[in-house]
Design a protein around this motif. Structure first.
Motif, PDB file in Angstrom:
ATOM      1  N   GLY A 425       0.822  -1.209   0.000  1.00 50.01           N
ATOM      2  CA  GLY A 425       0.000   0.000   0.000  1.00 50.01           C
ATOM      3  C   GLY A 425       0.850   1.250   0.000  1.00 50.01           C
ATOM      4  N   GLU A 426       1.924   1.228   0.812  1.00 53.69           N
ATOM      5  CA  GLU A 426       2.829   2.374   0.837  1.00 53.69           C
ATOM      6  C   GLU A 426       3.495   2.557  -0.522  1.00 53.69           C
ATOM      7  OE1 GLU A 426       5.387   1.333   4.041  1.00 53.69           O
ATOM      8  OE2 GLU A 426       4.030   2.103   5.595  1.00 53.69           O
ATOM      9  N   ARG A 427       3.903   1.416  -1.112  1.00 53.72           N
ATOM     10  CA  ARG A 427       4.535   1.505  -2.434  1.00 53.72           C
ATOM     11  C   ARG A 427       3.546   2.014  -3.478  1.00 53.72           C
ATOM     12  NH1 ARG A 427       6.629  -3.581  -0.777  1.00 53.72           N
ATOM     13  NH2 ARG A 427       5.120  -4.648  -2.105  1.00 53.72           N
ATOM     14  N   ASN A 428       2.323   1.510  -3.412  1.00 50.60           N
ATOM     15  CA  ASN A 428       1.303   1.939  -4.382  1.00 50.60           C
ATOM     16  C   ASN A 428       0.972   3.418  -4.218  1.00 50.60           C
ATOM     17  OD1 ASN A 428       1.178  -0.657  -5.380  1.00 50.60           O
ATOM     18  ND2 ASN A 428      -0.598  -1.240  -4.151  1.00 50.60           N
ATOM     19  N   ARG A 429       0.872   3.838  -2.967  1.00 48.17           N
ATOM     20  CA  ARG A 429       0.563   5.258  -2.734  1.00 48.17           C
ATOM     21  C   ARG A 429       1.706   6.147  -3.203  1.00 48.17           C
ATOM     22  NH1 ARG A 429      -1.846   2.923   1.788  1.00 48.17           N
ATOM     23  NH2 ARG A 429       0.013   3.198   3.083  1.00 48.17           N
ATOM     24  N   ALA A 430       2.940   5.666  -2.994  1.00 49.07           N
ATOM     25  CA  ALA A 430       4.096   6.440  -3.455  1.00 49.07           C
ATOM     26  C   ALA A 430       4.091   6.536  -4.976  1.00 49.07           C
ATOM     27  CB  ALA A 430       5.387   5.795  -2.967  1.00 49.07           C
ATOM     28  N   ALA A 431       3.842   5.393  -5.642  1.00 50.10           N
ATOM     29  CA  ALA A 431       3.808   5.394  -7.105  1.00 50.10           C
ATOM     30  C   ALA A 431       2.694   6.278  -7.635  1.00 50.10           C
ATOM     31  CB  ALA A 431       3.634   3.955  -7.624  1.00 50.10           C
ATOM     32  N   GLU A 432       1.541   6.231  -6.967  1.00 60.00           N
ATOM     33  CA  GLU A 432       0.415   7.048  -7.397  1.00 60.00           C
ATOM     34  C   GLU A 432       0.710   8.530  -7.199  1.00 60.00           C
ATOM     35  OE1 GLU A 432      -3.278   8.137  -8.857  1.00 60.00           O
ATOM     36  OE2 GLU A 432      -2.186   6.247  -8.988  1.00 60.00           O
ATOM     37  N   ALA A 433       1.350   8.881  -6.088  1.00 60.84           N
ATOM     38  CA  ALA A 433       1.686  10.276  -5.834  1.00 60.84           C
ATOM     39  C   ALA A 433       2.670  10.803  -6.873  1.00 60.84           C
ATOM     40  CB  ALA A 433       2.281  10.420  -4.433  1.00 60.84           C
ATOM     41  N   VAL A 434       3.667   9.996  -7.207  1.00 62.94           N
ATOM     42  CA  VAL A 434       4.657  10.409  -8.212  1.00 62.94           C
ATOM     43  C   VAL A 434       3.995  10.521  -9.587  1.00 62.94           C
ATOM     44  CG1 VAL A 434       6.714   9.654  -9.461  1.00 62.94           C
ATOM     45  CG2 VAL A 434       6.656   9.576  -6.962  1.00 62.94           C
ATOM     46  N   ARG A 435       3.115   9.588  -9.907  1.00 66.23           N
ATOM     47  CA  ARG A 435       2.429   9.644 -11.203  1.00 66.23           C
ATOM     48  C   ARG A 435       1.590  10.914 -11.316  1.00 66.23           C
ATOM     49  NH1 ARG A 435       2.849   9.603 -16.137  1.00 66.23           N
ATOM     50  NH2 ARG A 435       0.934   9.244 -17.306  1.00 66.23           N
ATOM     51  N   LYS A 436       0.936  11.318 -10.243  1.00 66.60           N
ATOM     52  CA  LYS A 436       0.150  12.558 -10.269  1.00 66.60           C
ATOM     53  C   LYS A 436       1.046  13.762 -10.523  1.00 66.60           C
ATOM     54  CE  LYS A 436      -3.767  11.171  -7.374  1.00 66.60           C
ATOM     55  NZ  LYS A 436      -4.476  11.396  -6.083  1.00 66.60           N
ATOM     56  N   LEU A 451      10.509  23.142  -7.392  1.00 64.13           N
ATOM     57  CA  LEU A 451      10.285  22.096  -6.394  1.00 64.13           C
ATOM     58  C   LEU A 451       9.276  22.554  -5.351  1.00 64.13           C
ATOM     59  CD1 LEU A 451      10.997  19.330  -5.239  1.00 64.13           C
ATOM     60  CD2 LEU A 451      12.971  20.369  -4.098  1.00 64.13           C
ATOM     61  N   VAL A 452       9.354  23.812  -4.967  1.00 58.94           N
ATOM     62  CA  VAL A 452       8.419  24.342  -3.970  1.00 58.94           C
ATOM     63  C   VAL A 452       6.995  24.314  -4.507  1.00 58.94           C
ATOM     64  CG1 VAL A 452       7.756  26.396  -2.666  1.00 58.94           C
ATOM     65  CG2 VAL A 452      10.171  25.763  -2.853  1.00 58.94           C
ATOM     66  N   ARG A 453       6.828  24.706  -5.772  1.00 60.46           N
ATOM     67  CA  ARG A 453       5.488  24.712  -6.361  1.00 60.46           C
ATOM     68  C   ARG A 453       4.931  23.299  -6.453  1.00 60.46           C
ATOM     69  NH1 ARG A 453       1.233  24.404  -7.032  1.00 60.46           N
ATOM     70  NH2 ARG A 453      -0.201  25.105  -8.674  1.00 60.46           N
ATOM     71  N   LEU A 454       5.730  22.366  -6.880  1.00 61.14           N
ATOM     72  CA  LEU A 454       5.271  20.980  -6.983  1.00 61.14           C
ATOM     73  C   LEU A 454       4.998  20.378  -5.598  1.00 61.14           C
ATOM     74  CD1 LEU A 454       7.651  19.720  -9.802  1.00 61.14           C
ATOM     75  CD2 LEU A 454       5.199  20.219  -9.984  1.00 61.14           C
ATOM     76  N   ALA A 455       5.779  20.793  -4.603  1.00 57.70           N
ATOM     77  CA  ALA A 455       5.540  20.321  -3.239  1.00 57.70           C
ATOM     78  C   ALA A 455       4.197  20.823  -2.727  1.00 57.70           C
ATOM     79  CB  ALA A 455       6.669  20.779  -2.326  1.00 57.70           C
ATOM     80  N   ASP A 456       3.865  22.076  -3.055  1.00 51.31           N
ATOM     81  CA  ASP A 456       2.548  22.610  -2.671  1.00 51.31           C
ATOM     82  C   ASP A 456       1.430  21.806  -3.316  1.00 51.31           C
ATOM     83  OD1 ASP A 456       3.619  24.581  -1.089  1.00 51.31           O
ATOM     84  OD2 ASP A 456       3.555  26.125  -2.656  1.00 51.31           O
ATOM     85  N   TYR A 457       1.622  21.466  -4.562  1.00 45.45           N
ATOM     86  CA  TYR A 457       0.597  20.706  -5.283  1.00 45.45           C
ATOM     87  C   TYR A 457       0.408  19.317  -4.680  1.00 45.45           C
ATOM     88  CZ  TYR A 457      -1.345  17.645  -8.850  1.00 45.45           C
ATOM     89  OH  TYR A 457      -2.095  16.693  -9.513  1.00 45.45           O
ATOM     90  N   SER A 458       1.521  18.665  -4.357  1.00 46.18           N
ATOM     91  CA  SER A 458       1.457  17.276  -3.896  1.00 46.18           C
ATOM     92  C   SER A 458       1.251  17.145  -2.392  1.00 46.18           C
ATOM     93  CB  SER A 458       2.752  16.551  -4.277  1.00 46.18           C
ATOM     94  OG  SER A 458       3.865  17.161  -3.647  1.00 46.18           O
ATOM     95  N   HIS A 459       1.321  18.276  -1.676  1.00 43.90           N
ATOM     96  CA  HIS A 459       1.164  18.291  -0.204  1.00 43.90           C
ATOM     97  C   HIS A 459       2.276  17.530   0.509  1.00 43.90           C
ATOM     98  CE1 HIS A 459      -2.732  20.105  -0.877  1.00 43.90           C
ATOM     99  NE2 HIS A 459      -3.107  19.062  -1.608  1.00 43.90           N
ATOM    100  N   PHE A 460       3.448  17.482  -0.115  1.00 48.49           N
ATOM    101  CA  PHE A 460       4.659  16.974   0.539  1.00 48.49           C
ATOM    102  C   PHE A 460       5.598  18.148   0.775  1.00 48.49           C
ATOM    103  CE2 PHE A 460       3.679  13.031  -2.078  1.00 48.49           C
ATOM    104  CZ  PHE A 460       3.151  12.323  -1.005  1.00 48.49           C
ATOM    105  N   ASN A 461       6.490  17.979   1.745  1.00 51.26           N
ATOM    106  CA  ASN A 461       7.530  18.995   1.862  1.00 51.26           C
ATOM    107  C   ASN A 461       8.535  18.795   0.722  1.00 51.26           C
ATOM    108  OD1 ASN A 461       8.224  16.587   3.547  1.00 51.26           O
ATOM    109  ND2 ASN A 461      10.220  17.601   3.579  1.00 51.26           N
ATOM    110  N   PRO A 462       9.210  19.847   0.277  1.00 48.77           N
ATOM    111  CA  PRO A 462      10.067  19.760  -0.923  1.00 48.77           C
ATOM    112  C   PRO A 462      11.125  18.658  -0.863  1.00 48.77           C
ATOM    113  CG  PRO A 462       9.714  22.050  -0.335  1.00 48.77           C
ATOM    114  CD  PRO A 462       9.127  21.236   0.775  1.00 48.77           C
TER     115      PRO A 462
END
Length: 536
Positions: A425-436, A451-462
């Motif tokens: 599940g963690e791997r799938n979620r990681a793959a899905e997040a990267v694909r988005k 990187l900052v803009r993409l981090a805002d979009y993905s809700h991850f820290n940069p």
């Protein structure tokens, strides 16, 4: 009841004071010694609250005795009697807190008065107002909460880290990670119904815990917590002065602890309305065996004589009071922690310890089976994983299995499946997040793709996004963006009549010179050259 020791090398004086105080019925436990050495034997054997002693004695005199008293029993009050006008001895005595000085010629009334004053001072020292204030302050600190959570995990089966010293330093724990520790368990009984609520019980248990810390901290390193049963637990080591390898001093730590816990019980009863039984390990244990020692003390506490009220029970850890280990419930918290944290190896190791040890009856195995089943079922329900597992309902139907081995094998398989589902599940979620993120990049090549803009979009820290993207895709995020822009540029140059400047804008380059440099660096040719070649 306070304990008073009368010390004088003149037997007539010792016996006279003893009889006088006994007749006054001052509710004192009276003891007597006819020499400083005999008094020393008392002080090493049991707690003494008041010492009434001659200053001038052969061998060990009163001043030498005072030094030993203050070292072993810091709350002890001392009353010196002397028939000499010895200024040096008197001056040394009156400079020490908790010490009074009387001339023998002043008679018994003065002695009785001095003893009464000492009792009053002891009572005052047991008052809890300041201690409760300190408890409330400590209760609100994150550091104390973190320490409590950490040591509760150790008690209930989570194995300590290989480098305990690092954890202790981070949590500001003053105990030594390389030395064994004594365990003491409190068993409070509440006389008032006011403390039956959870909040009041917690507050009262905390007051007991910190009261003990205050009484013992002068001569021991101590840390107290509340365990998951709402009861005080203390971790105790001799202070640095006592932990220097001196066998005599080490042998005296248990009488000291027993005596101080008697005073703590008295303070709890008089000021908190709490009758607290204490169970104390008869020796220190290594940190890696902490959970096992804790279980043994809890089990032996159940077979004490009488109701145990105001009892200080020294638990012999060599004695086996029951034929099996403690309840599986004691280990369920550790199983839950490992499962929630995704610590597969630790979970399976503890599972192995619980299910492969020798057990003597089916009732214990039944409890163990359903305890582990409930841990697994709780996790399945919280993460809505029922549809991803086969035979979840069998967790609550032990009778479907032909043997205990088969039943526990099913539990192990279920646990391993949960860890695999979690990992996948963690791997799938990681793959899905990267694909988005990749889709977003491809759809917004003409915009800010920092990187900052993409981090805002993905809700991850940069920094996490950068690491995750490289981990999942095999390339750096900046490299992926560059390749995406090049591929889109090539497509537009091959199939569209847009000007090179317009194509540059569509892939994020406002200036044609910048786009040309970028394209030539990546392909070795200019955009115009690429277009001409691709349309031949």
């Amino acid at each position: 009841m306070y304990r008073l020791l009368i010390v004088d090398d003149e037997e007539m004086i010792t016996d006279g004071i003893y009889e006088t105080l006994a007749e006054r019925n001052m509710e004192l436990d009276l003891c007597k010694a006819y020499s400083g050495r005999e008094a020393l034997s008392w002080l090493h054997r049991t707690r003494v609250d008041i010492v009434l002693s001659d200053i001038r004695m052969p061998g060990i005199d009163g001043i030498q005795l005072l030094s030993i008293i203050k070292q072993n029993w810091p709350y002890c009050r001392v009353i010196f009697l002397t028939g000499f006008s010895d200024f040096d001895s008197v001056y040394q005595a009156i400079q020490t807190p908790g010490v009074q000085y009387l001339l023998k010629s002043e008679g018994y009334p003065k002695v009785i008065q001095a003893v009464g004053e000492a009792v009053t001072e002891l009572n005052d020292s047991l008052r809890r107002n300041e201690l409760v204030r300190q408890a409330q302050e400590k209760l609100n600190t994150l550091e104390v909460l973190a320490r409590g959570e950490y040591f509760r995990h150790l008690l209930h089966g989570v194995k300590p880290a290989l480098d305990l010293e690092v954890d202790f330093r981070k949590l500001s724990v003053t105990l030594a990670a390389d030395k064994p520790v004594y365990l003491a368990l409190g068993d409070p009984s509440y006389a008032s119904s006011d403390v039956l609520t959870y909040a009041n019980r917690q507050e009262s248990a905390l007051a007991v815990t910190l009261l003990a810390e205050s009484f013992l901290s002068d001569h021991a390193r101590i840390l107290g917590i509340i365990d998951r049963f709402g009861e005080p637990v203390w971790f105790i080591q001799p202070s640095a002065e006592r932990a220097d390898g001196n066998e005599v001093e080490s042998a005296r730590i248990l009488p000291y602890l027993e005596g101080q816990f008697e005073l703590i019980q008295k303070a709890c009863l008089e000021n908190l309305g709490i009758s607290a039984a204490i169970s104390l390990s008869d020796r220190p244990c290594e940190w890696k065996k902490l959970s096992s020692f804790y279980d043994k003390i809890r089990r032996q506490r159940q077979v004490r004589a009488g109701d145990g009220a105001l009892m200080v029970q020294l638990v012999n850890l060599d004695v086996t009071c029951c034929t099996k280990e403690g309840s599986p419930r004691d280990k369920s918290d550790a199983l839950s922690v490992h499962l929630d944290a995704g610590r597969r190896d630790e979970f399976l190791q503890l599972f192995l310890e619980l299910t492969e040890s020798e057990k003597v009856n089916g009732a214990y195995l039944m409890e163990l089976y359903y305890t582990i089943s409930l841990v697994l079922l709780s996790y399945i329900n919280r993460w809505e994983m029922e549809d991803q597992l086969a035979d979840v309902s069998a967790l609550m139907r032990r009778d479907e299995f032909a043997s205990w081995e088969e039943a526990f094998a099913f539990l192990r398989t279920t646990a391993e499946n949960l860890f695999e589902l979690r990992s996948s599940g963690e791997r799938n979620r990681a793959a899905e997040a990267v694909r988005k993120v990749q889709i977003y990049i491809e759809e917004h090549l003409n915009e800010d793709l920092s990187l900052v803009r993409l981090a805002d979009y993905s809700h991850f820290n940069p920094s996490y996004l950068s690491r995750l993207f490289k981990q999942e895709s095999g390339v750096n995020l900046s490299e992926y963006i560059e390749v995406a822009r090049i591929e889109r540029s090539k497509e537009l140059l091959r199939n569209d009549d847009l000007k090179v400047l317009e194509i540059g804008v569509r892939v994020g380059y406002e200036a044609s010179q910048s786009f040309t440099r970028f394209f030539k660096k990546a392909t070795g040719v200019t955009p115009q050259e690429y277009r001409a070649t691709s349309r031949m």
